[in-house]
Design a protein around this motif. Structure first.
Motif, PDB file in Angstrom:
ATOM      1  N   SER A 297     -20.982  -7.361 -10.870  1.00 15.91           N
ATOM      2  CA  SER A 297     -21.508  -7.141 -12.214  1.00 15.91           C
ATOM      3  C   SER A 297     -23.009  -7.403 -12.275  1.00 15.91           C
ATOM      4  CB  SER A 297     -20.799  -8.063 -13.201  1.00 15.91           C
ATOM      5  OG  SER A 297     -21.163  -9.414 -12.975  1.00 15.91           O
ATOM      6  N   ASP A 298     -23.636  -6.845 -13.299  1.00 13.15           N
ATOM      7  CA  ASP A 298     -25.070  -7.084 -13.501  1.00 13.15           C
ATOM      8  C   ASP A 298     -25.349  -8.554 -13.748  1.00 13.15           C
ATOM      9  OD1 ASP A 298     -25.613  -4.419 -13.163  1.00 13.15           O
ATOM     10  OD2 ASP A 298     -25.699  -3.958 -15.308  1.00 13.15           O
ATOM     11  N   GLU A 299     -24.445  -9.236 -14.420  1.00 14.12           N
ATOM     12  CA  GLU A 299     -24.638 -10.667 -14.687  1.00 14.12           C
ATOM     13  C   GLU A 299     -24.682 -11.463 -13.390  1.00 14.12           C
ATOM     14  OE1 GLU A 299     -22.436 -14.361 -17.077  1.00 14.12           O
ATOM     15  OE2 GLU A 299     -21.561 -12.336 -17.096  1.00 14.12           O
ATOM     16  N   VAL A 300     -23.762 -11.179 -12.494  1.00 16.66           N
ATOM     17  CA  VAL A 300     -23.751 -11.855 -11.189  1.00 16.66           C
ATOM     18  C   VAL A 300     -24.978 -11.456 -10.381  1.00 16.66           C
ATOM     19  CG1 VAL A 300     -22.544 -12.027  -8.978  1.00 16.66           C
ATOM     20  CG2 VAL A 300     -21.260 -12.148 -11.124  1.00 16.66           C
ATOM     21  N   ALA A 301     -25.334 -10.167 -10.428  1.00 14.45           N
ATOM     22  CA  ALA A 301     -26.510  -9.702  -9.695  1.00 14.45           C
ATOM     23  C   ALA A 301     -27.773 -10.407 -10.178  1.00 14.45           C
ATOM     24  CB  ALA A 301     -26.663  -8.197  -9.849  1.00 14.45           C
ATOM     25  N   GLU A 302     -27.870 -10.656 -11.465  1.00 17.83           N
ATOM     26  CA  GLU A 302     -29.037 -11.363 -12.001  1.00 17.83           C
ATOM     27  C   GLU A 302     -29.115 -12.787 -11.459  1.00 17.83           C
ATOM     28  OE1 GLU A 302     -28.859 -11.118 -16.228  1.00 17.83           O
ATOM     29  OE2 GLU A 302     -29.236  -8.948 -16.276  1.00 17.83           O
ATOM     30  N   ARG A 303     -27.962 -13.424 -11.316  1.00 18.45           N
ATOM     31  CA  ARG A 303     -27.956 -14.788 -10.754  1.00 18.45           C
ATOM     32  C   ARG A 303     -28.347 -14.761  -9.275  1.00 18.45           C
ATOM     33  NH1 ARG A 303     -23.221 -15.506 -14.115  1.00 18.45           N
ATOM     34  NH2 ARG A 303     -21.811 -15.262 -12.323  1.00 18.45           N
ATOM     35  N   VAL A 304     -27.864 -13.752  -8.558  1.00 17.50           N
ATOM     36  CA  VAL A 304     -28.250 -13.615  -7.150  1.00 17.50           C
ATOM     37  C   VAL A 304     -29.756 -13.395  -7.037  1.00 17.50           C
ATOM     38  CG1 VAL A 304     -28.049 -12.164  -5.089  1.00 17.50           C
ATOM     39  CG2 VAL A 304     -26.004 -12.773  -6.388  1.00 17.50           C
ATOM     40  N   ALA A 305     -30.290 -12.504  -7.854  1.00 17.84           N
ATOM     41  CA  ALA A 305     -31.725 -12.218  -7.815  1.00 17.84           C
ATOM     42  C   ALA A 305     -32.538 -13.461  -8.140  1.00 17.84           C
ATOM     43  CB  ALA A 305     -32.054 -11.091  -8.794  1.00 17.84           C
ATOM     44  N   ALA A 306     -32.066 -14.264  -9.100  1.00 24.37           N
ATOM     45  CA  ALA A 306     -32.782 -15.492  -9.446  1.00 24.37           C
ATOM     46  C   ALA A 306     -32.813 -16.462  -8.274  1.00 24.37           C
ATOM     47  CB  ALA A 306     -32.124 -16.146 -10.668  1.00 24.37           C
ATOM     48  N   ARG A 307     -31.724 -16.542  -7.533  1.00 19.05           N
ATOM     49  CA  ARG A 307     -31.704 -17.419  -6.354  1.00 19.05           C
ATOM     50  C   ARG A 307     -32.630 -16.886  -5.262  1.00 19.05           C
ATOM     51  NH1 ARG A 307     -26.033 -18.712  -3.956  1.00 19.05           N
ATOM     52  NH2 ARG A 307     -27.412 -19.932  -2.589  1.00 19.05           N
ATOM     53  N   ILE A 308     -32.626 -15.583  -5.065  1.00 21.54           N
ATOM     54  CA  ILE A 308     -33.477 -14.993  -4.031  1.00 21.54           C
ATOM     55  C   ILE A 308     -34.946 -15.299  -4.302  1.00 21.54           C
ATOM     56  CG2 ILE A 308     -34.323 -12.794  -3.103  1.00 21.54           C
ATOM     57  CD1 ILE A 308     -31.475 -11.702  -3.436  1.00 21.54           C
ATOM     58  N   ALA A 309     -35.338 -15.272  -5.569  1.00 22.00           N
ATOM     59  CA  ALA A 309     -36.743 -15.458  -5.946  1.00 22.00           C
ATOM     60  C   ALA A 309     -37.105 -16.904  -6.249  1.00 22.00           C
ATOM     61  CB  ALA A 309     -37.060 -14.587  -7.167  1.00 22.00           C
ATOM     62  N   ASP A 310     -36.176 -17.827  -6.095  1.00 19.77           N
ATOM     63  CA  ASP A 310     -36.438 -19.230  -6.421  1.00 19.77           C
ATOM     64  C   ASP A 310     -37.316 -19.873  -5.340  1.00 19.77           C
ATOM     65  OD1 ASP A 310     -35.297 -22.291  -5.933  1.00 19.77           O
ATOM     66  OD2 ASP A 310     -35.583 -21.766  -8.042  1.00 19.77           O
ATOM     67  N   PRO A 311     -38.464 -20.433  -5.702  1.00 18.41           N
ATOM     68  CA  PRO A 311     -39.391 -20.974  -4.691  1.00 18.41           C
ATOM     69  C   PRO A 311     -38.772 -22.030  -3.781  1.00 18.41           C
ATOM     70  CG  PRO A 311     -40.481 -20.803  -6.823  1.00 18.41           C
ATOM     71  CD  PRO A 311     -39.032 -20.513  -7.068  1.00 18.41           C
ATOM     72  N   GLU A 312     -37.971 -22.931  -4.344  1.00 18.82           N
ATOM     73  CA  GLU A 312     -37.376 -23.981  -3.516  1.00 18.82           C
ATOM     74  C   GLU A 312     -36.394 -23.399  -2.517  1.00 18.82           C
ATOM     75  OE1 GLU A 312     -35.708 -27.152  -5.756  1.00 18.82           O
ATOM     76  OE2 GLU A 312     -37.590 -27.647  -6.789  1.00 18.82           O
TER      77      GLU A 312
END
Length: 527
Positions: A297-312
């Protein structure tokens, strides 16, 4: 008339990778070649050496033999330097196999020379993942037999205490490994860490499962292993219902690879969405295509994208920058591109934002495109060079970016442009100007009063149509930086002083030296 006191004069710093001042040989393509000192040659080779991999000009065995000889020499001459370099190579330059091999070979050379300090620390300092003690033992025994010196054993034992836990046992202690966790424990006899009361029982359980002592129950302290065992006992027809409780999968240390086998069914949307919350960073970026194919889902994809772009998370992942380009090429949809570009920006944070005018040349010759950087990758050295070249162009004030081989092509990149998208566009032009390596001629054709020159290449240039050496193609007061992606023995220009410097590798780690040199200060080793 002033010869030195002019507006063009600037302070000149020294840099650590030093060569002889006059060429004593030739590059692989026949131009004058400058030999580096042992530390400089080892440094540039190590930051680009995948171990056991052929390159365009060197067979794997020849390359590994050269690496081994250099490690032996430096280990005896300056073990303190090596004890700083190897942990940096593993943790900051993000190389995995080369530092492990170097540490073991260094200990062997030092023991043969009667040097007994530092050896244990050399081994422990390069082991950062729980499968690496077994990897180290496999290397040692395959080369030198089952007699493992005490400093190697003690360094391995130190690493085992740091790295072995329930989740790492589930992930890495598999039947495909020649050295299982129990085999390492049997050989190095680690005492459990004082602050890990459960570790003694973990070691005992690893021995039990290795030796098929099935009658022994899993100790109560090992909650993750017990949770996994409970899942394994479920009938196959009841397992898909567990997907509704991702927390149960996470508590059992269930990886996506293990989940696929446990389900004995397809990894569909439900399966991926259940395991995604507990997936590691590398697993996420390698499975973006699978997520799209399963229709997460787009909701899950958004969470994945947020993790990918997370600096830490980017920092902890220790991904080489070109891994993000691989993910970008493999992912079929555009919903990951912004996150991957952000991650790449974070992973190349040491690439400087130059002021003034900068000439950047990216080598697109056959020696940079003839094979991938490793057997597990599809990225070529030319593509890795293009990544840094485009990043420099996107960040700099006024950057002229060119690809070169026999000729040159100019490639426009706007300031602040998305690096992955522009890099993809650049890479489609590889082969456009031939296949030779004409560094000197390429600089001569493109230099127009720039404040600096950056060359991203394997530096194995041809002699050139005009007979000029690389170092002479820009004025001596203009800094020229060679960024070496292959680490061959001879350099294309004298480096280490006089505004001629060389760095290298597949990470951005050594770019951090350039701002020091730009400020007119000397730059030491980056560790």
């Amino acid at each position: 008339m002033s010869k030195f006191n002019t507006t063009a004069s600037r302070a000149s710093g020294s840099s650590p990778v030093k060569t002889e001042r006059r060429p004593s040989g030739v590059t692989h393509e026949g131009a004058p070649g400058y030999v580096r000192d042992a530390k400089g040659e080892l440094f540039l080779l190590a930051v680009s050496n995948m171990v056991g991999e052929d390159t365009f000009y060197e067979r794997a065995r020849d390359r590994d033999d050269r690496f081994e000889r250099l490690v032996h020499q430096v280990a005896v001459e300056d073990g303190e330097w090596l004890s700083r370099f190897l942990p940096w190579l593993r943790t900051t330059a993000n190389m995995r196999t080369a530092p492990v091999v170097a540490a073991l070979e260094a200990v062997r050379a030092r023991l043969a020379a009667g040097l007994h300090g530092l050896n244990r620390q050399l081994v422990d300092g390069v082991l950062q993942r729980a499968d690496e003690p077994g990897e180290a033992l496999a290397y040692w025994t395959s080369r030198y037999g089952r007699a493992v010196p005490k400093p190697v054993k003690r360094g391995l034992a130190d690493a085992v205490r740091r790295l072995y836990n329930e989740r790492s046992l589930l992930k890495y202690d598999t039947a495909s490994k020649g050295f299982r966790f129990a085999d390492v424990i049997d050989l190095v006899h680690p005492a459990p860490a004082a602050d890990k009361a459960w570790q003694g029982e973990l070691f005992a359980h690893a021995l039990d499962r290795r030796h098929d002592r099935e009658g022994k129950p899993i100790p109560d302290s090992l909650t993750v292993l017990r949770a996994r065992a409970e899942l394994a006992e479920l009938p196959v027809e009841e397992r898909r219902a567990v997907l509704a409780d991702p927390g149960r999968l996470a508590a059992a240390g269930m990886t996506w690879e293990a989940l696929a086998g446990w389900l004995q069914g397809p990894m569909d949307r439900q399966a991926w969405e259940a395991v995604i919350p507990s997936m590691g960073y590398m697993a996420l970026i390698r499975n973006l295509r699978n997520f799209d194919a399963a229709g997460v889902s787009d909701e899950v994809a958004e969470r994945v994208a947020a993790r990918i772009a997370d600096p830490e998370q980017v920092a902890r992942s220790r991904q080489l920058p070109f891994r993000f380009y691989s993910a970008y090429r493999n992912a079929p949809s555009g919903r990951w591109s912004r996150a991957l570009d952000r991650a790449l920006t974070l992973a190349t944070g040491n690439v400087p934002s130059f002021g003034g005018r900068t000439l950047v040349l990216v080598d697109t010759s056959s020696s940079m495109t003839g094979g991938a950087v490793s057997r597990r990758s599809t990225v070529t050295p030319a593509q890795a060079a293009a990544l840094f070249g485009v990043a420099l162009a996107a960040r700099g004030e006024r950057v002229d970016l060119y690809g070169f081989a026999d000729g040159v092509f100019r490639h426009e990149v706007g300031r602040g442009a998305p690096v992955l998208e522009e890099m993809d566009r650049f890479c489609k032009r590889i082969g456009e100007v031939g296949h030779g390596t004409q560094i000197a001629d390429s600089v001569r054709r493109t230099y127009e009063g720039h404040d600096r020159v950056v060359i991203l290449s394997d530096m194995q240039t041809m002699s050139g149509y005009y007979g000029a050496e690389v170092t002479d193609t820009a004025p001596s007061h203009v800094p020229m930086y060679g960024f070496n992606l292959q680490g061959y023995r001879r350099a294309a220009m004298p480096t280490g002083s006089g505004n001629r410097h060389e760095f290298g590798g597949f990470s951005d780690a050594t770019f951090r030296l350039i701002p020091l040199l730009e400020a007119g200060r000397s730059a030491g080793w980056p560790f």
